[in-house]
Design a protein around this motif. Structure first.
Motif, short mmCIF file in Angstrom:
data_model
loop_
_atom_site.label_atom_id
_atom_site.label_comp_id
_atom_site.label_asym_id
_atom_site.label_seq_id
_atom_site.Cartn_x
_atom_site.Cartn_y
_atom_site.Cartn_z
N ARG A 1 0.82 -1.21 0.00
CA ARG A 1 0.00 0.00 0.00
C ARG A 1 0.86 1.26 0.00
NH1 ARG A 1 -5.70 -0.42 1.92
NH2 ARG A 1 -6.24 -2.59 1.60
N LEU B 1 1.86 2.03 -3.40
CA LEU B 1 0.76 2.55 -4.22
C LEU B 1 0.22 3.86 -3.67
CD1 LEU B 1 -0.99 -0.86 -4.80
CD2 LEU B 1 0.14 0.51 -6.54
N THR B 2 0.92 4.43 -2.72
CA THR B 2 0.56 5.70 -2.08
C THR B 2 -0.78 5.66 -1.33
OG1 THR B 2 -0.61 6.71 -3.95
CG2 THR B 2 1.77 7.00 -3.89
N LEU B 3 -1.19 4.48 -0.96
CA LEU B 3 -2.44 4.41 -0.18
C LEU B 3 -2.15 4.68 1.28
CD1 LEU B 3 -4.04 1.23 -1.78
CD2 LEU B 3 -4.66 3.62 -2.15
N ILE B 4 -0.93 4.35 1.69
CA ILE B 4 -0.52 4.61 3.06
C ILE B 4 0.74 5.47 3.00
CG2 ILE B 4 0.42 3.53 5.16
CD1 ILE B 4 -1.40 1.18 4.70
N ILE C 1 -5.07 -5.31 -5.10
CA ILE C 1 -4.71 -5.12 -3.70
C ILE C 1 -5.67 -5.94 -2.84
CG2 ILE C 1 -4.22 -3.42 -1.93
CD1 ILE C 1 -4.62 -1.44 -4.58
#
Lengths: 231, 291, 311
Positions: free
Chosen positions: C48, C51-54, C83
């Motif tokens: 994540r 993927l720049t989600l976190i 994901i």
């Protein structure tokens, strides 16, 4: 008790006797009004009642003997004093069953008038008392104050112009006392601050209710279909 | 950005849920219209039974304009729910479905994505109001005809000339759109905090109901708060339907009693929209996506 | 060989939990990079973050030679990902989902291209069916189709075989091998199952509690010449001393949890055994294993997943 009763009855009889010639005057006025079988007129109606916000509206007025009366506004809605029939003079003195009593003289808008009190004979009559201010030379009612059983006291003031010979006014100012008007805010779903609304209402409330109708373009005795009076 | 908005709109209008709102509005309006068409007379008698004991109304007050007013009054309480149904689901619904993480790993900034989503929700809200206008105003005008608009306020009545009404509705609907977009912004803001749709929808409605009650209650302490509650301003569309009077107590055609109130309310609502959406963007940009 | 991903000192601190702890790794072009670890080891958090989600608490991620924090858009344009669960819009058809995500990735494909894509993941027949009618395996394949639709350089598949039946697992495995060999994609595959990774991965990273355990080429980690032997003796200190005096000294890796670790070629085990006897070392156990397995067992020791280890 009995004596008092007698006294009252005696007093009334004496007034009655005095009032005889007034009946003649009223009958003369009535006869003048009776020339008009029907009329149709354009009007401007202005409503000035504390709790009513209404613009001046164009109206059409229709009348037909003996007491058919209709005030139509373009757009369809008009606010009238309760007992709207009283808006015209003819219906005030439509019947012959009254007692007319003289009550002196007074000046209405610069014209000297005889004051006549009309008492209906019929006990069931809605009208309790009508006071007429009659312009004797012209046989015109300049002012009328009517007290009703249910709807309070109304005052009509009439100005005459080109149609005076028919006894038809140019302008009628109708005054009456208004009662309180209040709806709960829950019903109207208004959240606005109370203070403001109250002071507005208060400001307006100090007045008597007034409805002013200006008549123009009378079309007299040309016949009117009854359908117009059906609401 | 345009692509994002198109995609968000596509998603909204491909969902069955979206049409619930349109259906609900249609059903409610048609039922009210049907009822009034059938028994409008007794309803108007009920309304007109007594204005101040000394006045009577002549003429039929049940016309398209009045029906629309009645319906706006009724429906603008329920429309927020229908707006929240979509707006409060914009982020949380995707989180719940599991599509949010995929969406956010696409080459768009979160700010862009949120703006696109909010704009899509706004388009939905406005379409809902257009639908409302078509049914409540135009259909009513067609079924019941035109006429003067007679309204009863809490301390007075207002009679608006037939040809002075339509522009007021135009204004009212524009204002209502602004009000509903504010609701959408609130729902949208709340939707970034949850991973299910029900929470933010219920929360949005609770907020609105709660503050509406505060706005309605006439308790001095709350009166101080009132001007700051956005619910107080949600219904300022009604101001379009109040006339100024001149010294002779004649209503002035084409006038509005409190135009300033409409402007103030509109500004307050705009500020709320900016606040909610800005807040949503600010918080969401910092958020770790764990759904 | 070009580095596609370079992660340095990546750390993610949730309130009380350090999910990823100073993790560094590199993925090279063309790798099938196996990302191994138990559930909760920090695999998903790492992915994540890629993927720049976190947002990382600390550390640096570089993808395609660019800083992820600064060039997010360019980088993400070239990544396709599934994901965790392959969730898509259930109220849309497979085709509509694919098209929607293609557009989101900036691709305007023809219907033919879309259908080819669906064909590749075996969903062409169900293109117009709503996703809510799909099985887990079909959703997984659609997810992969979506990850591939914009022809990305890097493909990230987070637990792609979760919830699939053996046939589904085999399908996905073949698809990954196909993509790697035929399309020369760089693929990162995470899993908590060694068996899945060791059959396809060219490089492997094993993490535990957010920390790197080992990173290396699969061939090396599976090489018989790199066999690990664990010794348990009555007196480890004595054994260690004896071994260090012997010619095994270069192969002794040290001591770990009461066992002595020796790295040697599998063929040398009998010789080791004989020497231990000669050195009077009282042996309790001798366990050989290849190093990948060794590391993985450390992670999963006592875990039910051990039995899924094959070979």
């Amino acid at each position: 008790m009995y004596k008092i009763f007698l006294l009252i009855v005696g007093f009334q009889i004496s007034i009655f006797v005095q009032g005889q010639d007034m009946t003649a005057l009223v009958m003369k006025v009535k006869a003048k009004l009776d020339q008009v079988n029907d009329y149709e007129a354009d009007g401007n109606m202005k409503t000035d009642v504390s709790f009513i916000k209404a613009p001046v509206g164009k109206v059409k007025i229709y009348f037909k003997k003996p007491n058919k009366f209709r005030l139509k506004k373009e757009g369809g809605i008009s606010l009238l004093p309760k007992g709207g029939v009283s808006v015209n003079m003819s219906s005030v003195i439509a019947t012959n069953d009254f007692v007319a009593l003289a009550a002196g003289e007074s000046i209405v808008n610069g014209t000297t008038c005889k004051i006549v009190k009309l008492l209906p004979i019929n006990e069931a009559s809605e009208i309790v008392l009508t006071t007429l201010y009659i312009d004797e030379p012209n046989l015109l009612v300049r002012k009328a104050i009517t007290t009703t059983k249910e709807n309070g006291t109304y005052e009509m003031e009439m100005n005459y112009g080109g149609y005076a010979k028919y006894g038809l006014p140019e302008k009628v100012i109708f005054s009456f006392n208004t009662k309180d008007y209040k709806l709960p805010k829950g019903i109207t779903l208004e959240f606005d601050d109370n203070e403001k609304a109250l002071s507005d209402a208060q400001k307006l409330k100090n007045k008597k209710g007034r409805v002013e109708i200006t008549y123009a373009n009378y079309i007299i005795n040309k016949g009117i279909a009854d359908a117009i009076f059906v609401k | 950005m345009l692509t994002l908005i198109q995609i968000e709109l596509y998603k909204i209008f491909r969902r069955p849920r979206t049409y619930i709102a349109f259906g609900a509005i249609a059903a409610l309006i048609l039922i009210i219209q049907f009822g009034l068409k059938l028994d409008g007379k007794s309803y108007s008698d009920f309304l007109m039974k007594d204005i101040g004991g000394s006045m009577v109304i002549d003429g039929n007050i049940i016309n398209g304009y009045l029906i629309c007013y009645i319906m706006l009054q009724l429906l603008l309480v329920h429309v927020p729910l229908l707006v929240a149904l979509i707006a409060a689901d914009m982020i949380s619904g995707e989180a719940n479905m599991g599509t949010l993480r995929l969406l956010l790993s696409k080459p768009y900034s979160r700010t862009e994505l949120l703006l696109a989503k909010f704009l899509a929700a706004t388009v939905y809200t406005i379409m809902l109001l257009i639908w409302l206008a078509i049914l409540a105003l135009f259909l009513s005008m067609w079924i019941f005809g035109l006429g003067d608009l007679f309204l009863m306020k809490s301390s007075y009545v207002v009679l608006i000339n037939q040809n002075d009404v339509f522009w007021r509705y135009a204004g009212a609907f524009v204002f209502a759109a602004l009000a509903m977009v504010t609701v959408a912004a609130l729902g949208f803001f709340l939707s970034i905090f949850a991973e299910n749709s029900i929470g933010p929808i219920v929360a949005t409605m609770s907020f609105i109901v709660f503050f509406t009650i505060l706005s309605t209650l006439n308790i001095p302490i709350f009166n101080v708060l009132k001007p700051y509650l956005f619910t107080t301003h949600l219904i300022s569309w009604k101001e379009f339907f109040d006339l100024k009077v001149n010294d002779a107590n004649e209503a002035i055609i084409g006038s509005i009693q409190n135009p300033q109130r409409i402007i103030t309310s509109a500004l307050v609502l705009l500020l709320h929209i900016v606040g909610f959406v800005g807040g949503a963007i600010f918080i969401f940009n910092k958020k770790d996506v764990l759904s | 060989m070009q580095q596609i991903v370079r992660v340095t000192d990546l750390t993610k601190q949730f309130k009380n939990l350090t999910a990823v702890d100073h993790l560094s790794y590199t993925v090279n072009e063309g790798d099938v990079y196996g990302f191994l670890g138990q559930n909760g080891a920090g695999k998903s958090t790492s992915i994540r973050m890629m993927l720049t989600l976190i947002k990382p608490t600390a550390g640096h991620i570089e993808i395609f030679g660019m800083d992820l924090a600064k060039n997010r858009r360019e980088i993400l344009r070239n990544i396709g990902a599934v994901i965790e669960k392959p969730d898509v819009y259930k109220y849309l058809s497979a085709y509509d989902n694919l098209q929607l995500f293609a557009r989101l990735s900036g691709i305007r494909s023809t219907r033919k291209q879309m259908m080819d894509q669906l064909e590749m993941v075996g969903l062409a027949q169900r293109a117009e069916d709503k996703v809510k009618t799909f099985s887990q395996g079909m959703k997984q394949r659609l997810g992969i189709g979506i990850a591939l639709v914009h022809n990305p350089q890097l493909i990230i598949l987070d637990e792609p075989t979760n919830g699939l039946d053996p046939q589904g697992i085999a399908d996905i495995r073949n698809l990954i091998l196909h993509l790697s060999r035929e399309s020369n994609k760089t693929i990162i595959v995470s899993s908590h199952l060694l068996s899945e990774i060791e059959q396809i991965a060219t490089r492997v990273l094993i993490i535990d509690k957010g920390k790197k355990l080992v990173e290396g080429n699969a061939t090396e980690l599976l090489d018989p010449a790199q066999t690990i032997v664990e010794l348990q003796t009555l007196d480890n200190a004595f054994a260690l001393q004896q071994l260090q005096l012997s010619n095994w000294t270069d192969k002794v890796q040290g001591q770990r949890n009461n066992t002595i670790v020796i790295k040697l070629d599998r063929k040398e085990i009998p010789a080791l055994h004989t020497d231990l006897m000669n050195m009077q070392i009282q042996l309790l156990s001798l366990q050989p294993r290849h190093s990948l397995e060794d590391y993985f067992l450390q992670v999963t020791s006592g875990n039910q997943h051990v039995d899924t280890y094959t070979n």
